[in-house]
Design a protein around this motif. Structure first.
Motif, PDB file in Angstrom:
ATOM      1  N   ILE A 144     -15.702   4.551  -8.688  1.00 40.55           N
ATOM      2  CA  ILE A 144     -14.776   3.446  -8.440  1.00 40.55           C
ATOM      3  C   ILE A 144     -14.946   3.052  -6.988  1.00 40.55           C
ATOM      4  O   ILE A 144     -15.230   3.896  -6.128  1.00 40.55           O
ATOM      5  N   ALA A 145     -14.838   1.799  -6.687  1.00 40.55           N
ATOM      6  CA  ALA A 145     -15.010   1.320  -5.319  1.00 40.55           C
ATOM      7  C   ALA A 145     -14.221   0.038  -5.133  1.00 40.55           C
ATOM      8  O   ALA A 145     -14.030  -0.735  -6.083  1.00 40.55           O
ATOM      9  N   GLY A 146     -13.753  -0.168  -3.940  1.00 40.70           N
ATOM     10  CA  GLY A 146     -13.010  -1.380  -3.637  1.00 40.70           C
ATOM     11  C   GLY A 146     -12.177  -1.210  -2.378  1.00 40.70           C
ATOM     12  O   GLY A 146     -12.249  -0.190  -1.696  1.00 40.70           O
ATOM     13  N   SER A 147     -11.410  -2.207  -2.065  1.00 44.80           N
ATOM     14  CA  SER A 147     -10.609  -2.165  -0.845  1.00 44.80           C
ATOM     15  C   SER A 147      -9.231  -1.565  -1.127  1.00 44.80           C
ATOM     16  O   SER A 147      -8.614  -1.836  -2.150  1.00 44.80           O
ATOM     17  N   LEU A 148      -8.789  -0.700  -0.206  1.00 45.05           N
ATOM     18  CA  LEU A 148      -7.446  -0.128  -0.222  1.00 45.05           C
ATOM     19  C   LEU A 148      -6.878  -0.236   1.182  1.00 45.05           C
ATOM     20  O   LEU A 148      -7.616  -0.369   2.167  1.00 45.05           O
ATOM     21  N   GLU A 149      -5.572  -0.168   1.283  1.00 45.36           N
ATOM     22  CA  GLU A 149      -4.924  -0.146   2.582  1.00 45.36           C
ATOM     23  C   GLU A 149      -4.486   1.283   2.900  1.00 45.36           C
ATOM     24  O   GLU A 149      -4.024   2.014   2.023  1.00 45.36           O
ATOM     25  N   ARG A 150      -4.680   1.698   4.162  1.00 45.99           N
ATOM     26  CA  ARG A 150      -4.243   3.031   4.579  1.00 45.99           C
ATOM     27  C   ARG A 150      -3.248   2.910   5.723  1.00 45.99           C
ATOM     28  O   ARG A 150      -3.465   2.145   6.667  1.00 45.99           O
ATOM     29  N   LYS A 151      -2.180   3.673   5.635  1.00 41.70           N
ATOM     30  CA  LYS A 151      -1.119   3.620   6.637  1.00 41.70           C
ATOM     31  C   LYS A 151      -1.559   4.345   7.900  1.00 41.70           C
ATOM     32  O   LYS A 151      -2.013   5.484   7.853  1.00 41.70           O
ATOM     33  N   GLY A 152      -1.437   3.654   9.041  1.00 41.15           N
ATOM     34  CA  GLY A 152      -1.822   4.257  10.315  1.00 41.15           C
ATOM     35  C   GLY A 152      -0.858   5.336  10.750  1.00 41.15           C
ATOM     36  O   GLY A 152       0.317   5.360  10.365  1.00 41.15           O
ATOM     37  N   LYS A 153      -1.371   6.251  11.594  1.00 44.06           N
ATOM     38  CA  LYS A 153      -0.573   7.396  12.012  1.00 44.06           C
ATOM     39  C   LYS A 153       0.437   7.011  13.082  1.00 44.06           C
ATOM     40  O   LYS A 153       1.582   7.463  13.087  1.00 44.06           O
ATOM     41  N   LEU A 154       0.023   6.166  14.031  1.00 48.09           N
ATOM     42  CA  LEU A 154       0.877   5.842  15.175  1.00 48.09           C
ATOM     43  C   LEU A 154       1.709   4.590  14.935  1.00 48.09           C
ATOM     44  O   LEU A 154       2.945   4.610  15.048  1.00 48.09           O
ATOM     45  N   LEU A 155       1.040   3.491  14.603  1.00 47.03           N
ATOM     46  CA  LEU A 155       1.750   2.216  14.463  1.00 47.03           C
ATOM     47  C   LEU A 155       2.385   2.042  13.080  1.00 47.03           C
ATOM     48  O   LEU A 155       3.170   1.117  12.872  1.00 47.03           O
ATOM     49  N   LYS A 156       2.036   2.933  12.138  1.00 48.02           N
ATOM     50  CA  LYS A 156       2.618   2.911  10.795  1.00 48.02           C
ATOM     51  C   LYS A 156       2.354   1.604  10.040  1.00 48.02           C
ATOM     52  O   LYS A 156       3.087   1.236   9.138  1.00 48.02           O
ATOM     53  N   LYS A 157       1.321   0.898  10.446  1.00 48.99           N
ATOM     54  CA  LYS A 157       0.988  -0.312   9.707  1.00 48.99           C
ATOM     55  C   LYS A 157      -0.271  -0.047   8.867  1.00 48.99           C
ATOM     56  O   LYS A 157      -1.055   0.845   9.157  1.00 48.99           O
ATOM     57  N   PHE A 158      -0.422  -0.855   7.820  1.00 46.83           N
ATOM     58  CA  PHE A 158      -1.522  -0.635   6.885  1.00 46.83           C
ATOM     59  C   PHE A 158      -2.750  -1.447   7.317  1.00 46.83           C
ATOM     60  O   PHE A 158      -2.642  -2.636   7.638  1.00 46.83           O
ATOM     61  N   ASP A 159      -3.907  -0.783   7.326  1.00 46.57           N
ATOM     62  CA  ASP A 159      -5.182  -1.421   7.622  1.00 46.57           C
ATOM     63  C   ASP A 159      -6.074  -1.327   6.385  1.00 46.57           C
ATOM     64  O   ASP A 159      -6.105  -0.295   5.707  1.00 46.57           O
ATOM     65  N   THR A 160      -6.806  -2.393   6.110  1.00 43.21           N
ATOM     66  CA  THR A 160      -7.661  -2.439   4.921  1.00 43.21           C
ATOM     67  C   THR A 160      -9.049  -1.887   5.229  1.00 43.21           C
ATOM     68  O   THR A 160      -9.640  -2.222   6.246  1.00 43.21           O
ATOM     69  N   SER A 161      -9.553  -1.039   4.351  1.00 45.20           N
ATOM     70  CA  SER A 161     -10.910  -0.498   4.447  1.00 45.20           C
ATOM     71  C   SER A 161     -11.531  -0.469   3.058  1.00 45.20           C
ATOM     72  O   SER A 161     -10.859  -0.724   2.056  1.00 45.20           O
TER      73      SER A 161
END
Length: 482
Positions: free
Chosen positions: A302-319
């Motif tokens: 399976i492959a595709g884009s997901l968002e991961r919650k950052g440790k410091l700013l607590k915002k989600f970044d897409t990878s």
């Protein structure tokens, strides 16, 4: 269209039609060598003319005997003579004419020798230097580009061989390999190097086509300069006796009748199998095939884009995330194989990870980053990866695939769930909330703990009695009784 099919449609695909070898069986410097040899041929031809004029000047002082020396300067066949058309109207025919007419010259004058030395000879000396400069330009340009192409091909071949080694290792070990040796990653790295190689090949090809086209103009200039030199040579001798005048007029007439493109057209015809066809298409990565390109271990489950919650700013970044048959969850910045070498930002070996329940679009995976490999992977800190899918259905789909991979069966034969009638990881979509998942990952019941252990926790190492004593149900969930 199902979410599974949509996801599959977004995955990068490469056409393998019109297959080409990844590493062409050709010498990239062959065209350069051919032009080097041709320049040498013209340089020697120009040298013949320089010698001819010099000896003619000396002959003006020594009359008839010196004419024998003049004849000797052109008595030998042209070096690299196979580069010239042997029929009338070309360079070889011009030199034959010079030999026959020089034999008939019997007179000369001192003033003519002075004119030859001061006016005619410098024309051919300058032409000789132009040929030398053209040779240096070819060596620094197209010649250097051929070396760059050979170096790029060597790098591609080395990585293709490395992919072959680790796909074989994948097969022999049941997929139990290090993250940095994952055939999926290695294949992407092969594409990266092939892209660089093709850019170098096409750049060198453009350089060679430019050189090839410029040679036509350069040869026309060579022929026209030779014609001009011989014309001035004739004018310097015009005060000589009528017979001598006739001989040199015949030499000049022969050179003037030679078309500037006569030799070039013959050269193109004789070497059509070696020279580059400018109308042929350039190489493309999409049309290249190489060993193990379609090996099952290189295809993502399976492959595709997901968002991961950052440790410091607590915002989600897409990878860009992918689960491979080697049981790794890799995180990449993008799915682009070409702009830079696609090394994972993080690599989680799923059998050693703990998988959290799906809550809406969110789920968590806890484990150590294995992307550095070796000691770095052992010393890595355990991290919690809070992931968010685009839809709850996508979240369930990712959770099912990750849970099925983390079961630690070690068969190495997992295949991509994408496109299997909407089923993912061996589970039907309508079972996503209740079906048991391998490796101890719980089904999402309300009494389940925050994480379930994979092979590194509750897994094949615990007996059924031990699991029941620990409060786990038959499917790995503590106390769920699922």
């Amino acid at each position: 269209m199902s979410v599974s099919a949509q996801q599959h449609g977004n995955l990068p695909t490469r056409s393998t039609s019109n297959d080409e070898d990844a590493i062409p069986d050709e010498d990239s410097s062959e065209v350069t060598r051919l032009f080097h040899e041709r320049l040498q041929a013209y340089k020697h031809a120009c040298g013949y003319l320089e010698d001819y004029v010099q000896q003619t000047e000396k002959m003006q002082h020594a009359h008839g005997k010196e004419y024998e020396k003049v004849l000797k300067t052109v008595s030998h066949p042209l070096k690299e003579g196979h580069h010239f058309d042997q029929s009338l109207g070309g360079m070889a025919g011009m030199f034959d004419n010079i030999r026959s007419n020089t034999q008939g010259i019997s007179n000369s004058h001192y003033e003519t020798a002075k004119t030859l030395k001061g006016s005619v000879l410098p024309i051919f000396e300058r032409l000789h230097n132009e040929i030398k400069n053209k040779t240096k330009e070819l060596s620094k340009g197209a010649g250097k580009g051929a070396k760059v192409v050979d170096k790029s091909r060597g790098a591609s071949q080395k990585h293709i061989e490395l992919l072959g080694q680790h796909t074989a290792s994948f097969d022999s070990t049941g997929g139990n390999i290090a993250g940095k040796e994952d055939p999926y990653v290695l294949q992407r790295q092969v594409y990266h190097r092939l892209n660089k190689q093709v850019i170098e090949e096409n750049s060198n090809r453009d350089d060679l086509i430019a050189v090839q086209n410029s040679f036509a103009q350069f040869e026309a200039h060579l022929v026209q300069t030779i014609q001009n030199g011989l014309n001035q040579f004739n004018q310097a001798l015009s005060h000589q006796a009528e017979q001598t005048r006739f001989m040199y007029n015949d030499i000049t007439g022969t050179s003037q009748r030679m078309s500037p493109d006569f030799e070039w057209n013959g050269f193109l015809k004789r070497n059509s199998s070696v020279l580059i066809d400018p109308s042929a298409p350039k190489r493309s990565v999409e049309n290249i095939s190489f060993p193990n390109q379609d090996h099952p271990s290189t295809k993502p489950l399976i492959a595709g884009s997901l968002e991961r919650k950052g440790k410091l700013l607590k915002k989600f970044d897409t990878s860009f995330y992918v689960v491979t048959p080697s049981k790794y969850l890799h995180e990449f910045k993008t799915d682009d194989d070409f702009s830079k070498d696609p090394m994972p930002e993080n690599s989680l070996y799923l059998p050693d990870c703990m998988i959290g329940a799906v809550e809406g679009n969110d789920f968590t995976v806890r484990g150590k980053d294995a992307s550095k490999g070796g000691i770095g992977a052992k010393l890595a800190m355990t991290k919690e990866f809070a992931l968010r899918a685009h839809t709850p259905q996508d979240a369930l789909r990712w959770h099912e695939v990750i849970a099925s991979v983390s079961g630690g069966q070690g068969d190495g034969g997992l295949s991509s769930p994408v496109g299997a009638g909407g089923a993912t990881g061996g589970y039907q979509r309508d079972q996503a909330l209740s079906s048991p998942v391998a490796g101890g990952a719980y089904s999402g019941g309300t009494d389940a703990p925050a994480y379930e252990a994979g092979a590194g926790g509750v897994g094949p190492g615990m007996t059924t009695a031990e699991k029941e004593a620990a409060g786990y149900g038959s499917h790995g969930g503590p106390g769920t009784g699922v």
